[in-house]
Design an enzyme around this catalytic site. Structure first.
Site, PDB file in Angstrom:
ATOM      1  N   TYR A 285       0.849  -1.194   0.000  1.00 33.48           N
ATOM      2  CA  TYR A 285       0.000   0.000   0.000  1.00 33.48           C
ATOM      3  C   TYR A 285       0.883   1.242   0.000  1.00 33.48           C
ATOM      4  O   TYR A 285       1.827   1.340   0.774  1.00 33.48           O
ATOM      5  CB  TYR A 285      -0.903   0.016   1.239  1.00 33.48           C
ATOM      6  CG  TYR A 285      -1.826   1.213   1.284  1.00 33.48           C
ATOM      7  CD1 TYR A 285      -2.846   1.370   0.345  1.00 33.48           C
ATOM      8  CD2 TYR A 285      -1.672   2.205   2.259  1.00 33.48           C
ATOM      9  CE1 TYR A 285      -3.694   2.470   0.386  1.00 33.48           C
ATOM     10  CE2 TYR A 285      -2.525   3.307   2.307  1.00 33.48           C
ATOM     11  CZ  TYR A 285      -3.534   3.431   1.366  1.00 33.48           C
ATOM     12  OH  TYR A 285      -4.376   4.516   1.404  1.00 33.48           O
TER      13      TYR A 285
ATOM     14  N   ASP B 221       9.207   2.909   0.300  1.00 33.55           N
ATOM     15  CA  ASP B 221       8.117   3.587   0.993  1.00 33.55           C
ATOM     16  C   ASP B 221       8.195   3.177   2.462  1.00 33.55           C
ATOM     17  O   ASP B 221       7.757   2.085   2.836  1.00 33.55           O
ATOM     18  CB  ASP B 221       6.778   3.182   0.366  1.00 33.55           C
ATOM     19  CG  ASP B 221       5.597   3.843   1.063  1.00 33.55           C
ATOM     20  OD1 ASP B 221       5.810   4.573   2.053  1.00 33.55           O
ATOM     21  OD2 ASP B 221       4.458   3.622   0.613  1.00 33.55           O
TER      22      ASP B 221
ATOM     23  N   LYS C  85       3.443   9.031   8.947  1.00 33.56           N
ATOM     24  CA  LYS C  85       3.067   8.436  10.233  1.00 33.56           C
ATOM     25  C   LYS C  85       3.918   8.931  11.425  1.00 33.56           C
ATOM     26  O   LYS C  85       3.651  10.011  11.911  1.00 33.56           O
ATOM     27  CB  LYS C  85       3.045   6.916  10.117  1.00 33.56           C
ATOM     28  CG  LYS C  85       2.039   6.494   9.037  1.00 33.56           C
ATOM     29  CD  LYS C  85       1.475   5.098   9.128  1.00 33.56           C
ATOM     30  CE  LYS C  85       0.256   5.004   8.231  1.00 33.56           C
ATOM     31  NZ  LYS C  85       0.429   4.234   7.011  1.00 33.56           N
TER      32      LYS C  85
HETATM   33  C1  LIG Z   1      -0.153   4.655   5.582  1.00 26.55           C
HETATM   34  C2  LIG Z   1       0.738   4.418   4.433  1.00 26.55           C
HETATM   35  C3  LIG Z   1       0.744   5.290   3.320  1.00 26.55           C
HETATM   36  C4  LIG Z   1      -0.242   6.417   3.170  1.00 26.55           C
HETATM   37  O1  LIG Z   1      -0.032   7.425   4.114  1.00 26.55           O
HETATM   38  P1  LIG Z   1      -1.239   8.484   4.373  1.00 26.55           P
HETATM   39  O2  LIG Z   1      -0.638   9.463   5.339  1.00 26.55           O
HETATM   40  O3  LIG Z   1      -2.355   7.697   4.944  1.00 26.55           O
HETATM   41  O4  LIG Z   1      -1.562   9.090   3.071  1.00 26.55           O
HETATM   42  C5  LIG Z   1       1.680   5.064   2.315  1.00 26.55           C
HETATM   43  N1  LIG Z   1       2.556   4.043   2.397  1.00 26.55           N
HETATM   44  C6  LIG Z   1       2.577   3.189   3.459  1.00 26.55           C
HETATM   45  C7  LIG Z   1       3.610   2.096   3.497  1.00 26.55           C
HETATM   46  C8  LIG Z   1       1.663   3.334   4.497  1.00 26.55           C
HETATM   47  O5  LIG Z   1       1.665   2.435   5.510  1.00 26.55           O
END
Ligand SMILES: *Cc1c(COP(=O)(O)O)cnc(C)c1O
Length: 404
Positions: free
Chosen positions: A119, A214, A242
């Site tokens: 994701y 990511d 986060k």
């Molecule tokens: C939560 C998450 C995102 C998206 O971040 P948002 O602040 O919710 O847009 C992207 N990549 C990873 C790996 C995530 O866990």
């Protein structure tokens, strides 16, 4: 107007340009369209601003709109911090979208490779699932994402280096970047196979494509330096979110200087945000990171995580259950699957119906788990050994109920 009047602002600008593209978090702030150089504001109160040289202004920008009560309203004021090292944005989604745009601009290629089950936020390019049959072109995973967009997202199963190799040979000179969660935490918690991450580093380098980690979830969680510190592999670009916002909305992306210099206004790749790098969110994030830094936080997280894992494993063993448990520090996942779970296909085979029963039994016992088999448990430094023991006890009872 004498240059002398903005001497200090000029010095600050030079310093900022060293660490942020164009010295700013949003292009218009760099004064490119009006000429001259921006004054560096050091204080604001009501409708008045003061810059580093002591010049006073009546402000009509109001932080590009938000300051309807004027600056530093006593009830709105929080600690203000500075000194960002990369481009700050407002979410993980923005960070990954921007990183992809930058990768496409830098390589002058259109396609990206993503892994099924990883994701990367809700950007169009990432809401792509596998097409029927062979892993060739993706199809939209959400209404509103066009087929044209989906066609530029190529998919491979996580941990399958051969599949990525094949994509590179079928799309010679067309792949801008490979993006992944280096330790995926959005299909449960998956362990990268030995050599997989290094293999991706080698493949992308060989094909002059970029590697994007990511680390929105893993950054500052598995280690201060994220998975890249854990495994000693350096991606070309990194996305964060986060933890770095300390509970407020912040994202960030960064990487090699020659790449980041392509971001506007120091380069042509446009990316902006009205409240990017805003002081409240940055203060919450900076405070969180500074409390982590130089403390025993990661040791505590590892100890608590290890204790929870050991308790869960013992319960499963005592009850004769074959459950797959994965953990990195403070991230843990209990798969209702005998394992191994190596990718989205295997993760999906988990018994989600049983997980649901387990989840509800845990909730009844006062344990607040993420409401999905495919989300991970996050520990914090605030979890006490008593919390862990209570959770292990509840886990035993809830497993008995789930498998009754
Ligand atoms: C939560 C998450 C995102 C998206 O971040 P948002 O602040 O919710 O847009 C992207 N990549 C990873 C790996 C995530 O866990």
């Amino acid at each position: 107007m004498s240059e002398e009047r903005w001497k200090k602002s000029r010095e600050w600008l030079e310093r900022a340009e060293q660490i942020m593209p164009g010295g700013v978090n949003s292009p218009v702030r760099a004064f490119r369209s009006v000429g001259g150089h921006p004054p560096f504001i050091c204080r604001a109160k009501g409708a008045t601003l003061w810059d580093e040289d002591g010049n006073q202004y009546i402000d009509y920008i109001g932080s590009w709109g938000p300051m309807i009560l004027g600056h530093a309203h006593p009830e709105v004021t929080e600690a203000i911090q500075q000194a960002e090292m990369v481009r700050l944005v407002n979410s993980g989604t923005e960070a990954t979208m921007s990183a992809i745009r930058l990768a496409r601009a830098a390589t002058q290629r259109s396609k990206i490779v993503k892994f099924t089950g990883c994701y990367h936020g809700h950007g169009d390019s990432f809401l792509i699932a596998a097409g029927s049959g062979a892993m060739t072109f993706g199809v939209p995973d959400s209404p509103g994402v066009t087929l044209e967009t989906a066609a530029n997202t190529l998919l491979a199963p996580y941990n399958d280096l051969k599949a990525v190799q094949d994509l590179f040979s079928q799309n010679q000179g067309e792949i801008a970047a490979v993006i992944l969660e280096p330790i995926p935490g959005n299909m449960g918690l998956i362990t990268p196979k030995e050599g997989f991450l290094q293999g991706l580093r080698d493949l992308t380098t060989q094909h002059e494509s970029l590697l994007i980690f990511d680390e929105v979830m893993t950054g500052f969680r598995v280690k201060p330096g994220g998975v890249q510190e854990l495994v000693g592999i350096k991606p070309d670009l990194t996305t964060l979110g986060k933890v770095i916002g300390g509970g407020l909305p912040v994202g960030a992306y960064g990487g090699k200087r020659e790449l980041m210099q392509m971001i506007a206004p120091s380069g042509p790749v446009y990316q902006a945000g009205t409240l990017s790098g805003n002081p409240l969110a940055v203060a919450a994030g900076m405070t969180t990171l500074s409390l982590l830094q130089g403390s025993d936080a990661y040791q505590i997280l590892e100890e608590r995580g290890a204790a929870l894992e050991a308790g869960f494993r013992k319960n499963a063993q005592d009850l004769g259950l074959d459950l797959h448990i994965t953990r990195y520090g403070s991230m843990l996942c209990l798969f209702f699957h005998p394992g191994p779970v190596t990718d989205y296909e295997t993760a999906k085979q988990s018994d989600t119906e049983r997980f649901g029963r387990y989840f509800r039994a845990m909730l009844e016992r006062g344990i607040h788990l993420p409401p999905s088999q495919f989300e991970v448990i996050f520990l914090s430094t605030a979890h006490t050994p008593d919390d862990i023991n209570a959770t292990i006890k509840a886990n035993r009872e809830a497993l008995q109920i789930a498998f009754a």
